[in-house]
Design a protein around this motif. Structure first.
Motif, PDB file in Angstrom:
ATOM      1  N   ILE A 166       0.861  -1.175   0.000  1.00 22.56           N
ATOM      2  CA  ILE A 166       0.000   0.000   0.000  1.00 22.56           C
ATOM      3  C   ILE A 166       0.894   1.219   0.000  1.00 22.56           C
ATOM      4  O   ILE A 166       1.718   1.396   0.911  1.00 22.56           O
ATOM      5  CB  ILE A 166      -0.921   0.017   1.239  1.00 22.56           C
ATOM      6  CG1 ILE A 166      -1.828  -1.208   1.241  1.00 22.56           C
ATOM      7  CG2 ILE A 166      -1.745   1.298   1.284  1.00 22.56           C
ATOM      8  CD1 ILE A 166      -2.618  -1.382   2.528  1.00 22.56           C
ATOM      9  N   GLU A 174      -3.647   0.106   8.360  1.00 24.83           N
ATOM     10  CA  GLU A 174      -3.950  -0.516   7.071  1.00 24.83           C
ATOM     11  C   GLU A 174      -5.399  -0.255   6.663  1.00 24.83           C
ATOM     12  O   GLU A 174      -5.694   0.054   5.508  1.00 24.83           O
ATOM     13  CB  GLU A 174      -3.684  -2.018   7.158  1.00 24.83           C
ATOM     14  CG  GLU A 174      -3.878  -2.761   5.846  1.00 24.83           C
ATOM     15  CD  GLU A 174      -3.563  -4.240   5.980  1.00 24.83           C
ATOM     16  OE1 GLU A 174      -3.324  -4.889   4.951  1.00 24.83           O
ATOM     17  OE2 GLU A 174      -3.574  -4.753   7.121  1.00 24.83           O
ATOM     18  N   ALA A 175      -6.317  -0.379   7.628  1.00 24.19           N
ATOM     19  CA  ALA A 175      -7.728  -0.138   7.343  1.00 24.19           C
ATOM     20  C   ALA A 175      -7.972   1.297   6.887  1.00 24.19           C
ATOM     21  O   ALA A 175      -8.778   1.559   5.990  1.00 24.19           O
ATOM     22  CB  ALA A 175      -8.566  -0.448   8.574  1.00 24.19           C
ATOM     23  N   ARG A 225       0.734   5.314  -0.160  1.00 20.90           N
ATOM     24  CA  ARG A 225      -0.103   6.509  -0.057  1.00 20.90           C
ATOM     25  C   ARG A 225       0.799   7.703   0.236  1.00 20.90           C
ATOM     26  O   ARG A 225       1.138   7.976   1.382  1.00 20.90           O
ATOM     27  CB  ARG A 225      -1.144   6.362   1.055  1.00 20.90           C
ATOM     28  CG  ARG A 225      -2.101   5.191   0.888  1.00 20.90           C
ATOM     29  CD  ARG A 225      -3.100   5.437  -0.230  1.00 20.90           C
ATOM     30  NE  ARG A 225      -4.084   4.353  -0.353  1.00 20.90           N
ATOM     31  CZ  ARG A 225      -3.985   3.368  -1.227  1.00 20.90           C
ATOM     32  NH1 ARG A 225      -2.949   3.323  -2.064  1.00 20.90           N
ATOM     33  NH2 ARG A 225      -4.910   2.420  -1.275  1.00 20.90           N
ATOM     34  N   GLN A 285      -6.100   2.002   3.259  1.00 21.25           N
ATOM     35  CA  GLN A 285      -6.653   1.331   2.081  1.00 21.25           C
ATOM     36  C   GLN A 285      -7.616   2.229   1.309  1.00 21.25           C
ATOM     37  O   GLN A 285      -7.715   2.117   0.086  1.00 21.25           O
ATOM     38  CB  GLN A 285      -7.360   0.035   2.503  1.00 21.25           C
ATOM     39  CG  GLN A 285      -6.399  -1.107   2.811  1.00 21.25           C
ATOM     40  CD  GLN A 285      -7.114  -2.339   3.315  1.00 21.25           C
ATOM     41  OE1 GLN A 285      -8.227  -2.252   3.846  1.00 21.25           O
ATOM     42  NE2 GLN A 285      -6.497  -3.502   3.171  1.00 21.25           N
ATOM     43  N   ARG A 286      -8.316   3.127   2.031  1.00 24.44           N
ATOM     44  CA  ARG A 286      -9.280   4.006   1.359  1.00 24.44           C
ATOM     45  C   ARG A 286      -9.118   5.433   1.888  1.00 24.44           C
ATOM     46  O   ARG A 286      -9.866   5.878   2.776  1.00 24.44           O
ATOM     47  CB  ARG A 286     -10.705   3.507   1.578  1.00 24.44           C
ATOM     48  CG  ARG A 286     -10.955   2.100   1.065  1.00 24.44           C
ATOM     49  CD  ARG A 286     -12.418   1.725   1.203  1.00 24.44           C
ATOM     50  NE  ARG A 286     -13.269   2.539   0.326  1.00 24.44           N
ATOM     51  CZ  ARG A 286     -14.607   2.547   0.379  1.00 24.44           C
ATOM     52  NH1 ARG A 286     -15.228   1.814   1.292  1.00 24.44           N
ATOM     53  NH2 ARG A 286     -15.311   3.298  -0.432  1.00 24.44           N
TER      54      ARG A 286
END
Length: 234
Positions: free
Chosen positions: A137, A169-170, A139, A173-174
């Motif tokens: 991931i 992580e949660a 970002r 992810q978005r």
């Protein structure tokens, strides 16, 4: 077959009470009152996970963890003195999977044990089946590698506990999507175990502190008061 949890602590009351609680949840326990005895026993018959006190006679928890990490990836949870951030930082840097400050909730300890065992089992299954590794991931300045439980910010490593990693992580992810405390608790504690929702606030506080230790301007984890948290959009 039940999972074997080793408890290493010189406090007999803690050994007895935690052992009873774990056995009630279906675990098998082995009890040790000092690090030397535990290290010898682990070499002959390793448990599935160890819970270590930091301050013990003969061999303290830090030295026991150092010796373990020379030959083993055995999952380890540290029990630290309340607010002793030095113990926490050293333990995590040396390879502990998580830490809990004394005095602690047995329900919380059991939740952490289950979470770490799930990750350990998933990793073993993935290795055996040669399944594709989860994608990294990325970002902005954040990079997360779920397969290796690694996190970096602007190229610098950040050491997170299992619970902190799962929460971050949660969120990552978005980016921009708000996660409530309840949603984050579902991520961190994937069992029917009830914890105070303010526990998530404490994890977020520690996450921010760890990132700000390497970047004073870190502000990627945003609070929406009365709603929850989100990872900032770039």
């Amino acid at each position: 077959m039940s999972k074997v949890i080793a408890l290493v602590d010189d406090d007999r009351n803690i050994l007895t009470s935690v052992s009873i609680a774990l056995q009630a949840e279906g675990f098998t326990t082995r009890l040790y009152s000092d690090g030397e005895a535990a290290l010898k026993a682990f070499a002959d018959n390793p448990p599935d996970l160890a819970v270590l006190d930091v301050k013990m006679p003969k061999m303290d928890g830090m030295e026991l963890l150092r010796r373990l990490r020379e030959k083993s990836e055995l999952p380890v949870i540290f029990l630290t003195s309340k607010d002793d951030e030095l113990d926490e930082a050293l333990g995590l840097a040396m390879g502990a999977d998580d830490y809990i400050a004394k005095p602690f909730s047995q329900r919380l300890l059991i939740a952490r044990i289950r979470a770490i065992l799930r990750r350990s089992e998933a990793r073993r299954t993935s290795d055996e089946e040669a399944a594709p590794e989860p994608a990294q991931i990325v970002r902005g300045r954040l990079t997360m590698d779920p397969a290796r439980h690694r996190v970096s910010w602007n190229g610098r490593n950040v050491t997170l506990t299992v619970t902190e990693f799962m929460i971050l992580e949660a969120l990552a992810q978005r980016p921009g999507v708000v996660k409530s405390r309840n949603q984050l608790m579902d991520v961190a504690y994937q069992e029917d175990i009830y914890v105070d929702d303010r526990t998530i606030d404490s994890h977020i506080k520690r996450l921010r502190r760890k990132f700000r230790a390497i970047d004073d301007d870190f502000s990627a984890i945003e609070t929406l008061y009365g709603v929850g948290y989100r990872f900032a959009e770039e």
